[in-house]
Scaffold this active site. Structure first.
Site, PDB file in Angstrom:
ATOM      1  N   LYS A   9       0.832  -1.205   0.000  1.00 42.96           N
ATOM      2  CA  LYS A   9       0.000   0.000   0.000  1.00 42.96           C
ATOM      3  C   LYS A   9       0.873   1.264   0.000  1.00 42.96           C
ATOM      4  O   LYS A   9       2.090   1.187   0.240  1.00 42.96           O
ATOM      5  CB  LYS A   9      -0.921  -0.043   1.226  1.00 42.96           C
ATOM      6  CG  LYS A   9      -1.928  -1.199   1.188  1.00 42.96           C
ATOM      7  CD  LYS A   9      -2.879  -1.153   2.400  1.00 42.96           C
ATOM      8  CE  LYS A   9      -3.868  -2.308   2.369  1.00 42.96           C
ATOM      9  NZ  LYS A   9      -4.861  -2.210   3.473  1.00 42.96           N
ATOM     10  N   TYR A  49     -12.189  -1.561  -3.500  1.00 45.40           N
ATOM     11  CA  TYR A  49     -12.690  -1.853  -2.158  1.00 45.40           C
ATOM     12  C   TYR A  49     -14.232  -1.763  -2.090  1.00 45.40           C
ATOM     13  O   TYR A  49     -14.775  -1.533  -1.007  1.00 45.40           O
ATOM     14  CB  TYR A  49     -12.064  -0.907  -1.140  1.00 45.40           C
ATOM     15  CG  TYR A  49     -10.739  -1.407  -0.563  1.00 45.40           C
ATOM     16  CD1 TYR A  49     -10.635  -2.672   0.027  1.00 45.40           C
ATOM     17  CD2 TYR A  49      -9.609  -0.597  -0.571  1.00 45.40           C
ATOM     18  CE1 TYR A  49      -9.431  -3.122   0.569  1.00 45.40           C
ATOM     19  CE2 TYR A  49      -8.400  -1.047  -0.024  1.00 45.40           C
ATOM     20  CZ  TYR A  49      -8.329  -2.305   0.540  1.00 45.40           C
ATOM     21  OH  TYR A  49      -7.150  -2.744   1.099  1.00 45.40           O
ATOM     22  N   ASN A 112      -1.829  -0.111   6.963  1.00 46.86           N
ATOM     23  CA  ASN A 112      -1.297  -1.389   7.444  1.00 46.86           C
ATOM     24  C   ASN A 112      -0.451  -2.117   6.399  1.00 46.86           C
ATOM     25  O   ASN A 112      -0.357  -3.337   6.391  1.00 46.86           O
ATOM     26  CB  ASN A 112      -2.432  -2.263   7.986  1.00 46.86           C
ATOM     27  CG  ASN A 112      -3.477  -2.589   6.940  1.00 46.86           C
ATOM     28  OD1 ASN A 112      -3.348  -2.189   5.787  1.00 46.86           O
ATOM     29  ND2 ASN A 112      -4.499  -3.325   7.327  1.00 46.86           N
ATOM     30  N   HIS A 115      -2.002  -5.510   1.423  1.00 43.88           N
ATOM     31  CA  HIS A 115      -3.309  -6.120   1.156  1.00 43.88           C
ATOM     32  C   HIS A 115      -3.091  -7.538   0.668  1.00 43.88           C
ATOM     33  O   HIS A 115      -2.130  -7.794  -0.072  1.00 43.88           O
ATOM     34  CB  HIS A 115      -4.070  -5.343   0.067  1.00 43.88           C
ATOM     35  CG  HIS A 115      -5.262  -6.104  -0.442  1.00 43.88           C
ATOM     36  ND1 HIS A 115      -6.470  -6.081   0.197  1.00 43.88           N
ATOM     37  CD2 HIS A 115      -5.392  -6.975  -1.483  1.00 43.88           C
ATOM     38  CE1 HIS A 115      -7.310  -6.899  -0.443  1.00 43.88           C
ATOM     39  NE2 HIS A 115      -6.686  -7.446  -1.464  1.00 43.88           N
ATOM     40  N   GLU A 126      -9.822  -9.526  -7.830  1.00 50.85           N
ATOM     41  CA  GLU A 126      -8.777  -8.528  -7.555  1.00 50.85           C
ATOM     42  C   GLU A 126      -7.628  -8.623  -8.562  1.00 50.85           C
ATOM     43  O   GLU A 126      -7.087  -7.598  -8.980  1.00 50.85           O
ATOM     44  CB  GLU A 126      -8.265  -8.710  -6.132  1.00 50.85           C
ATOM     45  CG  GLU A 126      -9.331  -8.325  -5.107  1.00 50.85           C
ATOM     46  CD  GLU A 126      -8.933  -8.606  -3.667  1.00 50.85           C
ATOM     47  OE1 GLU A 126      -7.832  -9.147  -3.437  1.00 50.85           O
ATOM     48  OE2 GLU A 126      -9.720  -8.261  -2.770  1.00 50.85           O
TER      49      GLU A 126
END
Ligand code: IDP
Ligand code: MG
Length: 138
Positions: A9, A49, A112, A115, A126
């Site tokens: 990310k 998302y 975080n 993914h 995805e």
């Protein structure tokens, strides 16, 4: 052989830990079958998302995911989906096991670092969101 989508990310790119994350996948025996750097628009992050669109953090999450470049990868290997999620650790880095990507490198539950797809169906969606068949090897 299973395939899964991984993303380093924007926080991971900003922190210069792309290689750190990728080296954990390689050390665990996962193969990098596709890889590129992209900078998502807000709309592209919302599409990715979409399953979370009713969640209170959706606006903030999609702002974050479109805040800078990220690295999207297809990982291949036996139990790649589960293996990747084990390497990442729990969503909240404070809850993640020591030695996991999120515990070692992430600051908070939203930012975080990584993914990973959570099931074969989401992995298929995805992967096709970012890659066409010619861009995936092996
Ligand atoms: P996962 O990434 O571990 O599969 P999900 O529940 O699918 O976790 O959530 C997707 C992403 O949304 C998380 O990785 C994180 O960036 C963000 N997120 C999840 N829960 C929260 C929260 O409670 N506050 C802020 N961001 C969150
Ligand atoms: Mg998820």
């Amino acid at each position: 052989m299973e395939s899964t989508l991984s993303i380093v990310k924007p926080d991971g790119v900003r922190k210069n830990v792309i290689g750190n994350v990728v080296s954990r996948f390689e050390a665990a025996g996962l193969k990098i079958a596709a890889m590129k750097m992209i900078h998502m628009t807000k709309g592209e992050a919302e599409g990715f998302y979409a399953v979370h669109k009713e969640r209170p953090f959706f606006g903030s999450l999609t702002d974050f995911m479109s805040s800078g470049p990220c690295v999207v990868m297809v990982l291949k290997g036996e139990n790649a989906i589960k293996k990747n999620r084990e390497l990442m650790g729990a969503t909240d880095p404070a809850q993640a096991e020591p030695g996991t990507i999120r515990r070692d490198l992430a600051d908070n539950k939203e930012e975080n670092i990584a993914h990973g797809s959570d099931a074969p169906e989401t992995a298929a969606f995805e992967i096709s969101y970012f890659f066409n068949a010619f861009e995936i090897v092996g």
